[in-house]
Write a protein that holds these residues in place. Sequence first.
Motif, PDB file in Angstrom:
ATOM      1  N   TYR A   6      -8.607  -6.039  -0.562  1.00 13.05           N
ATOM      2  CA  TYR A   6      -7.861  -5.519  -1.317  1.00 13.05           C
ATOM      3  C   TYR A   6      -6.509  -5.088  -0.689  1.00 13.05           C
ATOM      4  O   TYR A   6      -6.487  -4.829   0.701  1.00 13.05           O
ATOM      5  N   THR A   8      -3.297  -1.977  -0.811  1.00 14.57           N
ATOM      6  CA  THR A   8      -2.885  -0.700  -1.418  1.00 14.57           C
ATOM      7  C   THR A   8      -1.553  -0.209  -0.597  1.00 14.57           C
ATOM      8  O   THR A   8      -1.027  -0.741   0.437  1.00 14.57           O
ATOM      9  N   ASP A  13      -3.908   6.233   0.475  1.00 10.30           N
ATOM     10  CA  ASP A  13      -4.776   5.507  -0.618  1.00 10.30           C
ATOM     11  C   ASP A  13      -5.926   4.852   0.156  1.00 10.30           C
ATOM     12  O   ASP A  13      -6.999   4.778  -0.654  1.00 10.30           O
ATOM     13  N   GLU A 131       2.501  -2.546   3.351  1.00 12.71           N
ATOM     14  CA  GLU A 131       1.294  -2.288   2.608  1.00 12.71           C
ATOM     15  C   GLU A 131       0.106  -2.025   3.698  1.00 12.71           C
ATOM     16  O   GLU A 131       0.329  -2.422   4.714  1.00 12.71           O
ATOM     17  N   GLN A 155      -4.644   2.326  -7.253  1.00 12.39           N
ATOM     18  CA  GLN A 155      -3.596   1.879  -6.014  1.00 12.39           C
ATOM     19  C   GLN A 155      -4.410   0.546  -5.360  1.00 12.39           C
ATOM     20  O   GLN A 155      -4.085   0.432  -4.434  1.00 12.39           O
ATOM     21  N   ALA A 156      -5.409   0.208  -5.942  1.00 13.73           N
ATOM     22  CA  ALA A 156      -6.270  -0.748  -5.031  1.00 13.73           C
ATOM     23  C   ALA A 156      -5.888  -1.978  -5.896  1.00 13.73           C
ATOM     24  O   ALA A 156      -6.266  -2.338  -7.149  1.00 13.73           O
ATOM     25  N   GLN A 157      -5.358  -3.060  -5.199  1.00 10.68           N
ATOM     26  CA  GLN A 157      -4.942  -4.595  -5.848  1.00 10.68           C
ATOM     27  C   GLN A 157      -5.668  -5.528  -5.116  1.00 10.68           C
ATOM     28  O   GLN A 157      -5.893  -5.844  -3.893  1.00 10.68           O
TER      29      GLN A 157
END
Length: 171
Positions: A6, A8, A13, A131, A155-157
């Motif tokens: 992931y 963020t 975050d 990031e 906020q987590a991609q």
Amino acid sequence: MKRLFYATNNLDDAESISDEVHKLGIDDHHFYVLSRDDSGIKSHHLHGSSNIDKTDIIAAKKRAKIMSFGISAIIVAIIALSTNTLNSQLLWAIFAAICAYVVINFILLITGGSFDGYFKSVINERLDSGEVIIIIDVEKAQSKKVEQQLDAHAQAQFLADSSNLASPIPD
């Protein structure tokens, strides 16, 4: 086990996400953060590094070696079990299996190395832009619960998932 990647925006975050997944039963040895901010990693009490090249957590090449050895061992076992005596046919079969290992290993190393290089470049690009990358190792039974938790986190991609075979999170 399954490895989840992931991204963020910052270490605050990442710390929040760490707290959330720890509540789900993920310990520090299965949660890893990559950020260019070494001092920030320490001040947020996160387990991590600033450089992915030092971690060896992406190991498609190692998985390729294991797979090619396994396939070749299966070939040798099948040939050995189907041959009654040790004769020239068996020796040729073993030679063929060794050749198969070399060919399979070469093909898998090229494709695995290509994936390693591509994915490391994606991660380094994100790190260079400020990031933070979060890497979480989960049991397959836990993966859905962790993925749902992180999908709900604004906020987590999600970046990718893979196996963690042959590439443990560094201590």
